[in-house]
Write a protein that holds these residues in place. Structure first.
Motif, PDB file in Angstrom:
ATOM      1  N   UNK A  68       8.405   5.807  11.350  1.00 58.01           N
ATOM      2  CA  UNK A  68       7.626   6.970  10.925  1.00 58.01           C
ATOM      3  C   UNK A  68       7.534   6.952   9.401  1.00 58.01           C
ATOM      4  N   UNK A  69       6.392   7.293   8.887  1.00 57.98           N
ATOM      5  CA  UNK A  69       6.162   7.241   7.441  1.00 57.98           C
ATOM      6  C   UNK A  69       5.739   8.603   6.910  1.00 57.98           C
ATOM      7  N   UNK A  70       6.058   8.835   5.641  1.00 61.50           N
ATOM      8  CA  UNK A  70       5.709  10.079   4.962  1.00 61.50           C
ATOM      9  C   UNK A  70       4.750   9.765   3.820  1.00 61.50           C
ATOM     10  N   UNK A  71       3.898  10.710   3.440  1.00 59.27           N
ATOM     11  CA  UNK A  71       3.037  10.488   2.285  1.00 59.27           C
ATOM     12  C   UNK A  71       3.878  10.075   1.069  1.00 59.27           C
ATOM     13  N   UNK A  72       3.406   9.065   0.373  1.00 58.48           N
ATOM     14  CA  UNK A  72       4.112   8.539  -0.789  1.00 58.48           C
ATOM     15  C   UNK A  72       4.940   7.299  -0.480  1.00 58.48           C
ATOM     16  N   UNK A  73       5.233   7.042   0.802  1.00 54.74           N
ATOM     17  CA  UNK A  73       5.993   5.848   1.164  1.00 54.74           C
ATOM     18  C   UNK A  73       5.196   4.598   0.808  1.00 54.74           C
ATOM     19  N   UNK A  74       5.871   3.631   0.211  1.00 53.89           N
ATOM     20  CA  UNK A  74       5.273   2.312  -0.053  1.00 53.89           C
ATOM     21  C   UNK A  74       5.480   1.474   1.196  1.00 53.89           C
ATOM     22  N   UNK A  75       4.452   0.749   1.628  1.00 48.79           N
ATOM     23  CA  UNK A  75       4.517  -0.004   2.869  1.00 48.79           C
ATOM     24  C   UNK A  75       3.942  -1.403   2.700  1.00 48.79           C
ATOM     25  N   UNK A  76       4.315  -2.279   3.616  1.00 42.39           N
ATOM     26  CA  UNK A  76       3.740  -3.615   3.716  1.00 42.39           C
ATOM     27  C   UNK A  76       2.769  -3.568   4.883  1.00 42.39           C
ATOM     28  N   UNK A  77       1.522  -3.982   4.651  1.00 44.32           N
ATOM     29  CA  UNK A  77       0.492  -3.890   5.685  1.00 44.32           C
ATOM     30  C   UNK A  77      -0.296  -5.189   5.778  1.00 44.32           C
ATOM     31  N   UNK A  78      -0.857  -5.432   6.947  1.00 43.50           N
ATOM     32  CA  UNK A  78      -1.761  -6.553   7.174  1.00 43.50           C
ATOM     33  C   UNK A  78      -3.157  -5.993   7.351  1.00 43.50           C
ATOM     34  N   UNK A  79      -4.053  -6.239   6.387  1.00 42.34           N
ATOM     35  CA  UNK A  79      -5.433  -5.780   6.566  1.00 42.34           C
ATOM     36  C   UNK A  79      -6.132  -6.661   7.601  1.00 42.34           C
ATOM     37  N   UNK A  97       0.836  -1.186   0.000  1.00 45.63           N
ATOM     38  CA  UNK A  97       0.000   0.000   0.000  1.00 45.63           C
ATOM     39  C   UNK A  97       0.872   1.237   0.000  1.00 45.63           C
ATOM     40  N   UNK A  98       0.224   2.384   0.072  1.00 45.84           N
ATOM     41  CA  UNK A  98       0.930   3.661   0.092  1.00 45.84           C
ATOM     42  C   UNK A  98       0.371   4.533   1.202  1.00 45.84           C
ATOM     43  N   UNK A  99       1.273   5.241   1.862  1.00 43.73           N
ATOM     44  CA  UNK A  99       0.857   6.236   2.847  1.00 43.73           C
ATOM     45  C   UNK A  99       0.390   7.457   2.070  1.00 43.73           C
ATOM     46  N   UNK A 100      -0.758   7.983   2.439  1.00 43.57           N
ATOM     47  CA  UNK A 100      -1.290   9.194   1.794  1.00 43.57           C
ATOM     48  C   UNK A 100      -1.186  10.353   2.788  1.00 43.57           C
ATOM     49  N   UNK A 101      -1.620  11.490   2.396  1.00 47.25           N
ATOM     50  CA  UNK A 101      -1.608  12.637   3.291  1.00 47.25           C
ATOM     51  C   UNK A 101      -2.565  12.488   4.458  1.00 47.25           C
ATOM     52  N   UNK A 102      -3.569  11.601   4.322  1.00 40.95           N
ATOM     53  CA  UNK A 102      -4.575  11.473   5.384  1.00 40.95           C
ATOM     54  C   UNK A 102      -4.831  10.030   5.825  1.00 40.95           C
ATOM     55  N   UNK A 103      -4.004   9.085   5.372  1.00 38.88           N
ATOM     56  CA  UNK A 103      -4.246   7.706   5.783  1.00 38.88           C
ATOM     57  C   UNK A 103      -3.380   6.718   5.029  1.00 38.88           C
ATOM     58  N   UNK A 104      -3.960   5.538   4.798  1.00 45.81           N
ATOM     59  CA  UNK A 104      -3.292   4.425   4.124  1.00 45.81           C
ATOM     60  C   UNK A 104      -4.176   3.922   3.007  1.00 45.81           C
ATOM     61  N   UNK A 105      -3.614   3.748   1.820  1.00 47.72           N
ATOM     62  CA  UNK A 105      -4.353   3.208   0.681  1.00 47.72           C
ATOM     63  C   UNK A 105      -3.701   1.889   0.283  1.00 47.72           C
TER      64      UNK A 105
END
Length: 133
Positions: free
Chosen positions: A104-115, A33-41
């Motif tokens: 800590x993450x910034x908008x635009x960072x690609x991340x590994x997440x567990x939904x 996913x990607x960190x956005x300015x207001x959350x996680x997508x």
């Protein structure tokens, strides 16, 4: 041959715990996913997750003995004069208990997440970067 009831109980508890853990994790898979300015997508989920969780890594921080060289500025000598120049800095090995690494993450960072909770929530595990550079 006599069966030890305590051994049988322990084996039954172990099998039950393994079965429940397997059932709980069925269908759980990590996603990019990607960190956005207001959350996680998440890439495979059409809605942004506004309130996501972030993994924290508690433990003991262990640092090896280390020597570095660098510049020294802002120091004063015994007479109050400025001291500057190059210096060598030696650090002894150390351990710090109760240390915690919180990423800590910034908008635009690609991340590994567990939904979790049907994709309504997610736990961000780490940032992912290209292995080619």
């Amino acid at each position: 041959m006599t069966i030890d009831p305590y051994t049988a109980l322990a084996a039954s508890l172990r099998e039950n715990a393994a079965k429940k853990a397997s059932e709980a994790l069925t269908g759980v898979s990590a996603e990019l996913g990607s960190i956005t300015g207001s959350g996680l997508k998440l890439d495979s989920f059409k809605h942004e997750i506004k309130d996501y969780l972030v993994a924290e890594f508690p433990g003991t921080l262990k640092l090896p003995k280390l020597e570095m060289t660098g510049s020294v500025t802002g120091l004063k000598d015994g007479g109050g004069g400025a001291v500057s120049g190059k210096g060598s800095f030696a650090y002894d090995s150390s351990e710090t208990e109760k240390a915690s690494l919180t990423l800590k993450y910034q908008p635009g960072d690609r991340v590994l997440a567990l939904p979790i909770n049907g994709g309504n929530d997610a736990i961000v595990i780490c940032k992912v970067v290209s292995g080619n550079g």
